[in-house]
Motif scaffolding. Sequence first.
Motif, mmCIF file in Angstrom:
data_model
loop_
_atom_site.group_PDB
_atom_site.id
_atom_site.type_symbol
_atom_site.label_atom_id
_atom_site.label_comp_id
_atom_site.label_asym_id
_atom_site.label_seq_id
_atom_site.Cartn_x
_atom_site.Cartn_y
_atom_site.Cartn_z
ATOM 1 N N GLY A 319 96.014 61.215 130.694
ATOM 2 C CA GLY A 319 94.403 61.118 131.167
ATOM 3 C C GLY A 319 94.828 60.756 132.857
ATOM 4 N N LYS A 320 93.911 60.490 133.396
ATOM 5 C CA LYS A 320 93.478 60.170 134.736
ATOM 6 C C LYS A 320 94.343 59.475 135.182
ATOM 7 C CE LYS A 320 88.512 60.822 134.381
ATOM 8 N NZ LYS A 320 87.051 60.491 133.710
ATOM 9 N N LEU A 321 95.545 58.940 134.875
ATOM 10 C CA LEU A 321 96.547 58.226 136.020
ATOM 11 C C LEU A 321 97.954 58.660 136.165
ATOM 12 C CD1 LEU A 321 96.231 54.182 134.611
ATOM 13 C CD2 LEU A 321 95.282 55.204 136.528
ATOM 14 N N PRO A 322 98.758 59.231 137.007
ATOM 15 C CA PRO A 322 99.402 60.175 137.030
ATOM 16 C C PRO A 322 100.976 58.809 136.333
ATOM 17 C CG PRO A 322 99.078 59.994 139.253
ATOM 18 C CD PRO A 322 97.936 59.075 138.439
ATOM 19 N N ILE A 323 100.955 58.353 135.945
ATOM 20 C CA ILE A 323 102.337 58.079 135.660
ATOM 21 C C ILE A 323 103.653 58.630 134.688
ATOM 22 C CG2 ILE A 323 100.730 55.362 137.153
ATOM 23 C CD1 ILE A 323 100.563 54.950 133.621
ATOM 24 N N ARG A 324 104.739 58.520 135.042
ATOM 25 C CA ARG A 324 105.709 58.036 133.882
ATOM 26 C C ARG A 324 105.989 56.921 132.956
ATOM 27 N NH1 ARG A 324 111.385 58.376 133.873
ATOM 28 N NH2 ARG A 324 111.437 58.271 136.095
ATOM 29 N N ILE A 325 105.596 56.750 131.722
ATOM 30 C CA ILE A 325 106.145 55.416 131.486
ATOM 31 C C ILE A 325 106.723 55.360 129.758
ATOM 32 C CG2 ILE A 325 103.990 53.911 132.393
ATOM 33 C CD1 ILE A 325 102.790 54.526 129.797
ATOM 34 N N ASP A 326 107.074 56.072 129.701
ATOM 35 C CA ASP A 326 107.794 57.140 128.277
ATOM 36 C C ASP A 326 108.741 57.166 129.281
ATOM 37 O OD1 ASP A 326 105.613 57.474 126.002
ATOM 38 O OD2 ASP A 326 104.518 57.860 127.859
ATOM 39 N N ASN A 327 109.855 57.341 127.834
ATOM 40 C CA ASN A 327 110.854 57.396 129.018
ATOM 41 C C ASN A 327 112.613 57.916 128.244
ATOM 42 O OD1 ASN A 327 112.194 56.944 132.227
ATOM 43 N ND2 ASN A 327 110.063 55.426 131.174
ATOM 44 N N GLN A 328 113.665 58.164 128.182
ATOM 45 C CA GLN A 328 114.802 58.257 127.396
ATOM 46 C C GLN A 328 115.848 58.232 127.856
ATOM 47 O OE1 GLN A 328 115.624 61.768 124.791
ATOM 48 N NE2 GLN A 328 113.610 62.127 123.755
ATOM 49 N N PHE A 329 116.508 56.786 127.522
ATOM 50 C CA PHE A 329 118.135 56.323 128.422
ATOM 51 C C PHE A 329 119.636 56.502 127.956
ATOM 52 C CE2 PHE A 329 114.635 54.085 130.169
ATOM 53 C CZ PHE A 329 115.006 53.686 132.013
ATOM 54 N N PHE A 330 120.528 56.494 128.123
ATOM 55 C CA PHE A 330 121.450 57.100 127.330
ATOM 56 C C PHE A 330 122.629 56.296 128.458
ATOM 57 C CE2 PHE A 330 120.572 60.753 129.789
ATOM 58 C CZ PHE A 330 122.437 61.129 130.447
ATOM 59 N N SER A 331 124.090 56.655 127.268
ATOM 60 C CA SER A 331 125.034 55.798 127.977
ATOM 61 C C SER A 331 126.260 57.352 127.100
ATOM 62 C CB SER A 331 125.846 55.066 127.058
ATOM 63 O OG SER A 331 126.074 54.946 125.984
ATOM 64 N N ARG A 332 127.161 57.298 128.593
ATOM 65 C CA ARG A 332 128.686 57.803 127.882
ATOM 66 C C ARG A 332 129.157 57.831 127.008
ATOM 67 N NH1 ARG A 332 126.363 61.299 131.240
ATOM 68 N NH2 ARG A 332 126.048 60.941 133.486
ATOM 69 N N PRO A 333 129.588 58.386 126.093
ATOM 70 C CA PRO A 333 130.124 59.803 126.792
ATOM 71 C C PRO A 333 129.038 60.948 126.205
ATOM 72 C CG PRO A 333 131.078 59.824 124.877
ATOM 73 C CD PRO A 333 130.899 57.904 125.107
ATOM 74 N N LEU A 334 127.772 60.749 125.870
ATOM 75 C CA LEU A 334 126.641 61.151 125.689
ATOM 76 C C LEU A 334 126.359 62.193 127.141
ATOM 77 C CD1 LEU A 334 123.891 59.717 123.887
ATOM 78 C CD2 LEU A 334 125.008 61.656 123.252
ATOM 79 N N GLU A 335 126.044 63.565 126.676
ATOM 80 C CA GLU A 335 125.625 63.975 127.579
ATOM 81 C C GLU A 335 124.471 64.933 127.422
ATOM 82 O OE1 GLU A 335 128.890 66.611 129.011
ATOM 83 O OE2 GLU A 335 130.170 65.040 129.842
ATOM 84 N N LEU A 336 123.664 64.791 128.566
ATOM 85 C CA LEU A 336 122.509 65.784 128.653
ATOM 86 C C LEU A 336 122.013 67.094 128.649
ATOM 87 C CD1 LEU A 336 118.974 65.071 128.024
ATOM 88 C CD2 LEU A 336 119.189 64.854 131.164
ATOM 89 N N LEU A 337 121.953 68.081 127.958
ATOM 90 C CA LEU A 337 121.174 69.420 128.109
ATOM 91 C C LEU A 337 120.006 70.226 128.286
ATOM 92 C CD1 LEU A 337 123.707 70.941 125.226
ATOM 93 C CD2 LEU A 337 124.941 70.040 127.624
ATOM 94 N N ARG A 338 119.230 68.790 127.785
ATOM 95 C CA ARG A 338 118.101 69.647 128.649
ATOM 96 C C ARG A 338 117.188 67.993 128.320
ATOM 97 N NH1 ARG A 338 113.754 71.465 125.344
ATOM 98 N NH2 ARG A 338 115.043 70.936 123.437
ATOM 99 N N PHE A 339 116.031 68.188 129.197
ATOM 100 C CA PHE A 339 114.929 67.572 128.717
ATOM 101 C C PHE A 339 113.739 67.743 129.343
ATOM 102 C CE2 PHE A 339 112.687 63.770 130.146
ATOM 103 C CZ PHE A 339 112.909 62.898 129.321
#
Length: 368
Positions: A319-339
């Motif tokens: 929409g017209k509002l430039p905001i980031r309200i959707d997320n992914q959070f994670f704990s270790r030992p998960l490691e992020l390869l791509r987002f």
Amino acid sequence: MLRKILSFLTSLSTLWLLVGVACQYVPPHLFWPAGFVAMSLPGALVLNGVLLLLWLWQRPLWALWPALLIFLFYGQHTRYFTLNTPDAQPEPQEQRITVLSYNVRVFNSYKHLHANNPQLPEQEIQWVAEHTADILCLQEYYNEKGDATYDSRKRIGKEQKRESYIGKALTNKIGAEFGLAIFSKFPIVDKGSVSFDRPTKNQVIYIDVQLPSKDTLRVYNMHLESMAIEEKDVEAAVQSKIGLKTKGRSIARRLKGGFIARSHQVERLMNHILSSQHPVLLCGDLNDLPSSYTYQKLRKHLSNGFEEGGSGFGFTYNGKLPIRIDNQFFSRPLELLRFDVLDQIRFTDHFPLESTYVLASSSEASVD
């Protein structure tokens, strides 16, 4: 004269930054004005950046102060803008965990949502169903059993060989279900929901899945209290002098209510997460900004997908509002390869989030 103005603005931005960051740690249900101050923090970050450039032009030595503030509050900047690159050496395919989280806006089932494109609901559900992700977390989910288009539980789940858990917020008179949904290609070994301390249609649900490594991963899907504001209300307030007063007060009241509700909800959610004996993946619609108490509460214990692997501004609201309200959070030992924020997918007023993780250790771990 210009230097006096710049000096005043520098003092103002410094105080604004300090107070704004401090307000991220204040629960709005204890002191609601903190929610508004924390919400304004991006303005302080931008002002400080502008002052850095102006001081470099006017008196370079004085630019050291705004530069120091950028260094000290670098973590605040990366909540809004990052330049990460994908992992150059990804894990073997069988060890990857691919995830899609998406606010599907009831699959545009209401007539006014697909008035300009009658095929929109079918196109959206087909896209979600055919997505290759191992785990799908859907907010504002809709299911109408037996309907050729809207039998989403069958189309996304059974037909794609995914197990499912549906958290129903309500059921209408024709038996259609509204709420949250998690679909998984991995076996679901446990499931449940997080109870809030007051009545609400917003929810958090979770499942425990068994990975091919025999480890267990807990996946939460959240949809916290809405911001309760619409673009048309903001536009009306800005464009009309009368609206600025009446609409502005209405918007402020709704924002206040949202700050308070989410601060209660995130505390219940975080307590539940901290009790988990498994690595945690949390997806969904936070309905709050990265400078908020809600975000800070989660970020204290969990890593954020956008901060760790995103690129650019990562706006998730279509929409017209430039905001980031959707997320992914994670704990270790998960490691992020791509987002990735899939901003080319415009079925709803939110963009989908697509990511890939790997469990770095075969041993289970709780949240820090």
